[in-house]
Design a protein around this motif. Structure first.
Motif, mmCIF file in Angstrom:
data_model
loop_
_atom_site.group_PDB
_atom_site.id
_atom_site.type_symbol
_atom_site.label_atom_id
_atom_site.label_comp_id
_atom_site.label_asym_id
_atom_site.label_seq_id
_atom_site.Cartn_x
_atom_site.Cartn_y
_atom_site.Cartn_z
ATOM 1 N N LYS A 276 0.731 -1.014 0.062
ATOM 2 C CA LYS A 276 -0.023 -0.106 -0.081
ATOM 3 C C LYS A 276 0.901 1.143 0.034
ATOM 4 O O LYS A 276 0.553 2.254 -0.627
ATOM 5 C CB LYS A 276 -1.016 -0.065 1.113
ATOM 6 N N CYS A 277 1.866 1.153 0.633
ATOM 7 C CA CYS A 277 2.903 2.523 0.892
ATOM 8 C C CYS A 277 3.539 2.577 -0.831
ATOM 9 O O CYS A 277 3.569 3.823 -0.963
ATOM 10 C CB CYS A 277 4.051 2.120 1.838
ATOM 11 N N VAL A 278 3.574 1.469 -1.403
ATOM 12 C CA VAL A 278 4.386 2.027 -2.741
ATOM 13 C C VAL A 278 3.519 2.288 -3.614
ATOM 14 O O VAL A 278 3.717 3.267 -4.407
ATOM 15 C CB VAL A 278 5.023 0.524 -3.242
ATOM 16 N N GLY B 149 5.652 11.795 4.000
ATOM 17 C CA GLY B 149 5.077 11.259 5.104
ATOM 18 C C GLY B 149 3.675 10.441 4.727
ATOM 19 O O GLY B 149 3.120 9.772 5.522
ATOM 20 N N ARG B 150 3.418 10.469 3.483
ATOM 21 C CA ARG B 150 2.266 9.696 2.918
ATOM 22 C C ARG B 150 2.357 8.331 3.187
ATOM 23 O O ARG B 150 1.211 7.634 3.487
ATOM 24 C CB ARG B 150 2.247 10.358 1.310
ATOM 25 N N CYS C 264 0.065 3.338 6.026
ATOM 26 C CA CYS C 264 0.529 1.763 6.334
ATOM 27 C C CYS C 264 -0.536 1.317 7.158
ATOM 28 O O CYS C 264 -0.743 1.995 8.332
ATOM 29 C CB CYS C 264 1.894 1.780 7.129
ATOM 30 N N PRO C 265 -1.272 0.322 6.715
ATOM 31 C CA PRO C 265 -2.220 -0.425 7.690
ATOM 32 C C PRO C 265 -1.566 -1.046 8.912
ATOM 33 O O PRO C 265 -2.292 -1.319 9.946
ATOM 34 C CB PRO C 265 -2.789 -1.383 6.580
ATOM 35 N N GLN C 266 -0.314 -1.177 9.182
ATOM 36 C CA GLN C 266 0.033 -1.745 10.160
ATOM 37 C C GLN C 266 0.726 -0.795 11.095
ATOM 38 O O GLN C 266 1.311 -1.253 12.150
ATOM 39 C CB GLN C 266 1.176 -2.820 9.807
ATOM 40 N N ASN C 267 0.709 0.277 10.885
ATOM 41 C CA ASN C 267 1.305 1.589 11.592
ATOM 42 C C ASN C 267 2.573 1.144 11.857
ATOM 43 O O ASN C 267 3.171 1.344 13.034
ATOM 44 C CB ASN C 267 0.431 1.566 12.906
ATOM 45 N N LYS D 218 -2.671 20.256 7.357
ATOM 46 C CA LYS D 218 -2.881 19.007 7.142
ATOM 47 C C LYS D 218 -1.637 18.026 7.030
ATOM 48 O O LYS D 218 -1.586 17.008 6.379
ATOM 49 C CB LYS D 218 -3.799 18.718 6.065
ATOM 50 N N GLY D 219 -0.622 18.539 7.803
ATOM 51 C CA GLY D 219 0.730 17.978 7.686
ATOM 52 C C GLY D 219 0.665 16.710 8.600
ATOM 53 O O GLY D 219 -0.310 16.359 9.231
ATOM 54 N N PRO D 220 1.614 15.461 8.172
ATOM 55 C CA PRO D 220 1.257 14.438 8.519
ATOM 56 C C PRO D 220 1.516 14.162 9.940
ATOM 57 O O PRO D 220 1.146 13.098 10.453
ATOM 58 C CB PRO D 220 2.533 13.596 7.616
ATOM 59 N N ALA D 221 2.070 15.000 10.550
ATOM 60 C CA ALA D 221 2.161 14.981 12.191
ATOM 61 C C ALA D 221 1.062 15.554 12.989
ATOM 62 O O ALA D 221 1.277 16.121 14.020
ATOM 63 C CB ALA D 221 3.532 15.585 12.790
ATOM 64 N N SER D 222 0.018 16.103 12.281
ATOM 65 C CA SER D 222 -1.256 17.052 13.035
ATOM 66 C C SER D 222 -2.257 16.052 12.859
ATOM 67 O O SER D 222 -3.608 16.345 13.297
ATOM 68 C CB SER D 222 -1.307 17.966 11.930
ATOM 69 N N ALA D 223 -2.303 14.823 12.252
ATOM 70 C CA ALA D 223 -3.636 13.949 11.916
ATOM 71 C C ALA D 223 -4.112 13.317 12.915
ATOM 72 O O ALA D 223 -5.441 13.004 13.052
ATOM 73 C CB ALA D 223 -3.278 12.853 10.984
ATOM 74 N N ARG D 224 -3.481 13.471 14.173
ATOM 75 C CA ARG D 224 -4.003 12.622 15.537
ATOM 76 C C ARG D 224 -5.004 13.683 16.136
ATOM 77 O O ARG D 224 -6.072 13.056 16.504
ATOM 78 C CB ARG D 224 -2.952 12.659 16.782
ATOM 79 N N TRP D 225 -5.235 14.920 15.664
ATOM 80 C CA TRP D 225 -6.208 15.697 16.225
ATOM 81 C C TRP D 225 -7.173 16.058 15.141
ATOM 82 O O TRP D 225 -8.417 16.015 15.049
ATOM 83 C CB TRP D 225 -5.760 16.977 16.955
#
Length: 569
Positions: free
Chosen positions: A16-18, A44-45, A50-53, A299-306
């Protein structure tokens, strides 16, 4: 330096990452995904999807805590996207929370954005560049330098707001001060630490996710904090930098509006499309705001938690912004804010047509019609995937249709060569499938067999009983072909199909051999009986002479006979 990567995970048949990596900066070796540092633009996409985190990130948390423990004056440069990402009642509460952690001062990176805005305006007024691409997003900068080097001359030769701010803070307080950038972007780590052209402006990077962890560890609730002011003058409209179109709004005022056509592009694929247009000469005299993250830095990859909604973040940020130009600009020269971009194009070894054809043949693709271009492996076409295999980025086994065909072929081989007769029988006793040996038993081909019912060929009491009770029948001896064949019958219920798997193992030969073996033993016993009778007669005569009893001899010989018969049991 390696900013992001994957932990060991079950990557086989996933990829999925590829599929989501637009620049294909992920290699797969021994069924494990790895990020290729020289190809990666740190968007960071891959880590988001990644489904396995299985993501890893080079954290500076311990370094920052070390600065504070050792007494260094440490100042936070906080990205303006905090207003749309963090939860608070009043913005000043975020300042108080950071001061409680031990930072000496909290300043907004938008202060650096104001300096960058001023430099962009100078470039626009000079009107010397055919097109101008903003250089605030480090991922866009890497994308151009590595994959679109033809567009490097169109990059505004200005540092990002983060670097501008770091340099200004060190100019203000001295080089001994430690500057920590706090934001939603993981690419900033590579820019700050891995780019020697701007090295030294920023000492460490913290993401909003890491801040949340730290505040929780320290028992600090932002909502319970006091409201305290930022350490910098109001940067006003420059706080719009993290939202899509925010740079354009900050830079292109009425004074510059007629000089260049303003364009803002966000999202990696959209940026790549824009760069292709520039390569082809299809755009002229444009001021282009480019951001890899859809919706901008908010919408940066280190902001998605909130923040799950870009619209929500955009509204929150805009509510905190004064749409006026900043008045008090820091004292920084054009030379101090300059950055020279360069051609860092990749030089991957390319395969010949013969190489590609050979790799395609290895996965069963002999003609163009065999090339499905399904994209399951992560590459848009089979030829692209073959090129990746040649370059050592991909493995042959990543081709899903080929792997499936191989599995099905192996399954069919097993079914066809097994000496057992195998049926799948539906709940209505209709034949759903059968192998070659089963077809021989029925005397019809598969196409006809699957249109008929099993009771037309054999007795079905055991099959019906298993369908009713769902209890298996294991190794039961039955007669088939009107008694000509002896078979071991096994019937297992298949719950999700409401059917049964029936296996008949032909044991006719074994039964005949067993019967012959039994007959041989019977003949042996009969011969032993005759010997016993003769021996009895002789024994009686001898017993009379020796004084022994006949009974003792009879018992001994009878035991010999019985031991032979017991072997059969």
């Amino acid at each position: 330096m390696r900013v992001i990567d994957f932990r060991d995970a079950k990557c086989r048949h996933c990829y999925k990452c590829v599929r989501h990596c637009a620049v294909k900066a992920i290699s797969v070796k021994d069924e494990q995904a790895h990020i290729m540092i020289d190809h990666c633009i740190n968007c960071g996409r891959c880590l988001e999807v990644c489904p396995q985190n299985a993501k890893t990130f080079a954290s500076d948390m311990d370094r920052v805590k070390g600065y504070l423990r050792q007494g260094f004056k440490t100042i936070i440069s906080i990205a303006p996207s905090y207003a749309g990402v963090l939860e608070f009642d009043r913005p000043g509460q975020v300042v108080d929370a950071l001061l409680k952690l031990g930072f000496a001062e909290v300043r907004e990176t938008a202060e650096g954005a104001a300096m960058v805005t001023n430099e962009y305006k100078k470039i626009i007024r000079e009107n010397k560049m055919p097109n101008i691409i903003t250089t605030c997003c480090p991922s866009v900068n890497d994308l151009i330098e590595k994959y679109y080097p033809e567009c490097v001359p169109l990059m505004a030769p200005v540092v990002s707001p983060m670097i501008a701010h770091g340099r200004y803070i060190k100019k203000l307080y001295g080089n001994d001060v430690k500057v920590v950038f706090l934001g939603p972007c993981i690419a900033k780590k590579q820019e700050a630490i891995g780019d020697e052209r701007v090295f030294g402006a920023i000492d460490a990077i913290l993401t909003f996710e890491e801040l949340a962890i730290w505040l929780e560890e320290a028992g600090i609730d932002i909502h319970q904090c006091e409201e305290k002011p930022m350490g910098n003058p109001d940067p006003k409209i420059n706080r719009l930098y993290p939202v899509s179109g925010g740079i354009v709004q900050s830079v292109v005022t009425e004074e510059e509006a007629d000089e260049y056509h303003k364009v803002y592009v966000d999202g990696l694929e959209n940026c790549m499309e824009m760069l292709e247009c520039l390569k082809q000469g299809e755009l002229t005299h444009c001021f282009i705001e480019a951001n890899v993250c859809e919706g901008g830095c908010a919408k940066g990859p280190a902001s998605a938690r909130w923040n799950t909604s870009y619209v929500k973040a955009k509204v929150k940020i805009e509510n905190e912004v004064s749409h006026k130009a900043a008045k008090e600009l820091p004292d920084m020269s054009t030379e101090e804010l300059k950055k020279k971009f360069q051609d860092n194009r990749l030089t991957d070894r390319m395969p010949t047509e013969a190489d590609i054809r050979e790799i395609l043949k290895s996965t069963g693709k002999y003609t163009p019609e065999d090339e499905l271009n399904c994209g399951a492996c992560g590459y848009p076409t089979c030829r692209d995937k073959a090129t990746a295999v040649f370059q050592g980025k991909a493995e042959l086994s990543m081709c899903m249709p080929y792997a499936l065909n191989q599995a099905e072929s192996m399954s069919n081989v097993v079914m066809d060569v097994t000496p057992n007769m195998i049926f799948v029988i539906g709940s209505d006793l209709k034949i759903l499938d059968c192998n070659k040996k089963a077809q021989e038993l029925l005397g019809v081909g598969r196409e006809e067999a699957v249109q008929r019912y099993i009771f037309e060929f054999i007795e079905t009491q055991d099959i019906e009983e298993t369908l009713r009770t769902k209890e298996p029948v294991i190794h039961k001896k039955i007669r088939l072909e009107h008694g000509k064949m002896t078979a071991e019958e096994t019937i297992v219920y298949i719950e999700n199909l409401d059917s049964v798997l029936v296996t008949f193992q032909d044991v006719t030969r074994e039964e005949k051999m067993k019967e012959q073996h039994y007959n041989l033993k019977v003949e042996t016993v009969e011969m032993a009986q005759k010997v016993i009778e003769k021996q009895m007669m002789v024994a009686q005569e001898i017993a009379g002479l020796l004084g022994e009893t006949t009974a003792e001899t009879k018992v001994t010989l009878t035991k010999l006979r019985d031991s032979i018969l017991e072997e059969e049991d």
